[in-house]
Write an enzyme that holds these catalytic residues in place. Sequence first.
Site, PDB file in Angstrom:
ATOM      1  N   GLU A 145      34.951  41.221  36.064  1.00  0.00           N
ATOM      2  CA  GLU A 145      35.006  40.147  37.076  1.00  0.00           C
ATOM      3  C   GLU A 145      33.794  39.950  37.792  1.00  0.00           C
ATOM      4  OE1 GLU A 145      36.973  42.687  36.195  1.00  0.00           O
ATOM      5  OE2 GLU A 145      39.195  42.294  35.947  1.00  0.00           O
ATOM      6  N   PHE A 190      51.647  49.955  40.375  1.00  0.00           N
ATOM      7  CA  PHE A 190      50.490  49.963  39.552  1.00  0.00           C
ATOM      8  C   PHE A 190      49.598  48.576  40.086  1.00  0.00           C
ATOM      9  CE2 PHE A 190      49.010  48.432  35.327  1.00  0.00           C
ATOM     10  CZ  PHE A 190      48.286  49.731  35.223  1.00  0.00           C
ATOM     11  N   GLN A 191      48.204  48.824  39.889  1.00  0.00           N
ATOM     12  CA  GLN A 191      47.342  47.918  40.097  1.00  0.00           C
ATOM     13  C   GLN A 191      47.426  47.223  41.383  1.00  0.00           C
ATOM     14  OE1 GLN A 191      46.523  45.544  36.535  1.00  0.00           O
ATOM     15  NE2 GLN A 191      45.178  47.238  35.760  1.00  0.00           N
ATOM     16  N   LYS A 234      53.030  37.734  42.599  1.00  0.00           N
ATOM     17  CA  LYS A 234      53.603  37.634  41.215  1.00  0.00           C
ATOM     18  C   LYS A 234      54.777  36.722  41.474  1.00  0.00           C
ATOM     19  CE  LYS A 234      54.332  39.104  36.752  1.00  0.00           C
ATOM     20  NZ  LYS A 234      53.292  38.995  35.416  1.00  0.00           N
ATOM     21  N   MET A 292      10.350  47.627  42.783  1.00  0.00           N
ATOM     22  CA  MET A 292      10.538  47.659  44.366  1.00  0.00           C
ATOM     23  C   MET A 292      10.784  48.673  45.058  1.00  0.00           C
ATOM     24  SD  MET A 292       9.818  45.142  46.590  1.00  0.00           S
ATOM     25  CE  MET A 292      10.322  43.530  46.528  1.00  0.00           C
TER      26      MET A 292
END
Lengths: 556, 176
Positions: free
Chosen positions: A50, A112-113, A162, A462
Amino acid sequence: MKLKGAEILINCLAEQGVDTVFGYPGGAVLDIYDALYRDGRIDHVLTAHEQGAAHAADGYARVTGKTGVCFATSGPGATNLVTGIATAYMDSVPLVAVTGNVGINFLGRDSFQEIDICGITIPITKHNFIVKNVEELADTVRKAFYIAGSGRKGPVLIDILKNVQVAECEYEPKTPVPYTPAPVPAEKLKDIAAAIDACKKPLIIAGGGVIASDSAGLLSEFAKKLDSPVVYTLMGKGCIAESDPLCLGMIGMHGTIAAAKALLAADTLIVFGSRFSDRVALDRDRFAEGKTVIQIDIDNAELDKNVKTDLRLMADIKETLKSLIPLVAEGQRKDWLVKVEGFKKENAAKKDDSTRAYSIIKAASELAPEGSVLVTDVGQHQMWAAQHYETNEPRKFCSSGGLGTMGYGVGAAIGAYFGSKKLPVLVTGDGCIGMNMNEIMTAVSRNVPMVILLMDNRVLGMVRQWQKIFYEKRFSATVLNRKVDYVKLAESMGGVGMCLAEEDDPREVIKKAFSEAQAKKLPVLVDCKIPPDDNVLPMIKPGHTYDRQLEKMEDN
Amino acid sequence: MSEERKYTIGALVSNKSGVLTRISGLFARRGYNIESLCVCETEDPEISRMTIILKGDEYVLYQMIKQMDKLDDVKKIGCANELDCVYRELLLVKVKAQPKDRSQIIEINEIYKAKTVDLSPDTMILELTGDPEKLDAFLKVISPYGILEMQRTGVTVLARGGHTLKDRDCYSDHIF
């Protein structure tokens, strides 16, 4: 007509002219993905992660000027977007991130999630929404796009439960409300014009706002009328052609010698769309000491935030320039320009072209096909690319400036390709590629022609450079000691790998890389071996003034 | 840099859940020193009014107002002109009050126009409304008796005369 929430979302995206979405499906966005599939108008680019989707949407937005869109599922999908959203926020990139969340019956129960992504993203979005009711969905999406693309642009997140995705309601298409900037206050403009007319040695500092407001052309016109040299910040790269006689290159920690000298010599700074970050105004209290500072920015909170100004204007830069150009007198500043010419000569004479990266980036800059976009990751290679790669047009440069996101590059390059349909040149390092190489798989899947110049110095260059300057060469955790064969790595993902040894002619290999990328429509990774101890110079240390520019490491 | 002092900021904000989080998060993130914050619904149920007491210099004041003004949920914002405003705060304080001390406490109440709103064998709850300085002074006098617990509502402010916050068009004019 009556539609499901998920269908309303897709229809609203289409209303806004969205043609490409970057994302990754999951349990809480199944309905959205189903609606996307059945609708068929919007191309979906499936990334490997993602974060890559968020960076891709960002790259797409930077090259097109349109709002980039990414999708992710709830929980880890949403949290994986966070770095990408923060990157866009810091660089004022318009983005709409759509996440799914659990249904209302499960909300607030640690399901969940389930994650409070709105709570998480408050500090890194212009605004965010959680949609709990399908009736609110369409207008929320419209408002999100308006917020993302108006004023100082930035990311907006919409978290859609949802149950909202499956619930039905009446949908009426609407044309997007165009953003019209507020009129520029005439009185303030007069004062600014008077101050400009009175000055003898102006310097224009052009930031990312010049590109965001599509006013690059007007800026050059303005500079020419004033006889004023122009320096750009990292975010402003491309707002003036490097070949323009008035352009003195980049200003900042690793800016040009010419820019530093001009800054010191100028009596007036005219600042467009730049927020005087600590990488530009390294010593904010003394940055503009003794000079008249005129700052124009669309964001009122940026005026006087870091550097105290004498004249300030909250306005759209394009509208300001349109009105300001006829107001100011034709510059008669030949003496100043002669002096500036001297700075440019000094710059050319002292330019650090000894590094291997310089010759590689120079070659890429000269050989890149017409219209290609330069994308960078973050670190030494980013600064070398910013210094040596010629960007002569706006929206041809994507780099994480404010947040400095290592791992930005490949995702952003994919987005830049989908936005411009032109080949991106990604300059990255062996540190950064370790964070985002997974998206090479995406580039292969979607036949994205891309040249990846991997500056392979086996160290985190760097950080190592700072360890050399500030930590007496104690190289804590900056030696990579990896045994990766990057050529094979690229090939194992279905791309093309090439090696550029230190002694090889970069032009030959890079030329081949461009032609293969275009012919095969695949990412070509060039493993460019460079020495571990090349440095980015010149450099001004944090907190130092521009008269203390480090031109050679020995001067440290 | 100008001197540190207290500023009173008034804001009209959306009356929705999460708005307070956005605003208080902004203060924490940017390190603004808030002394008091008071929020409640207004005559328009969609709008809440917020009164904030900020301790800082003029730079912090302007930054805070400008940063808050950028939030979508902040509809109007302004800094109050102390000379032309009515300030009120409400205090509830529970003090130890042995029978021998009661009459003294009641005497103090009368001077400050405070009310006794609860009495138990050895405690009293006192209620006082006024500007914050009056409340401070009252607390100073009452504290020797022993404060068991107290709560202040935070400062609420309205401008005198016809000015209203919702009719302002720009926060750069100093008065609401």
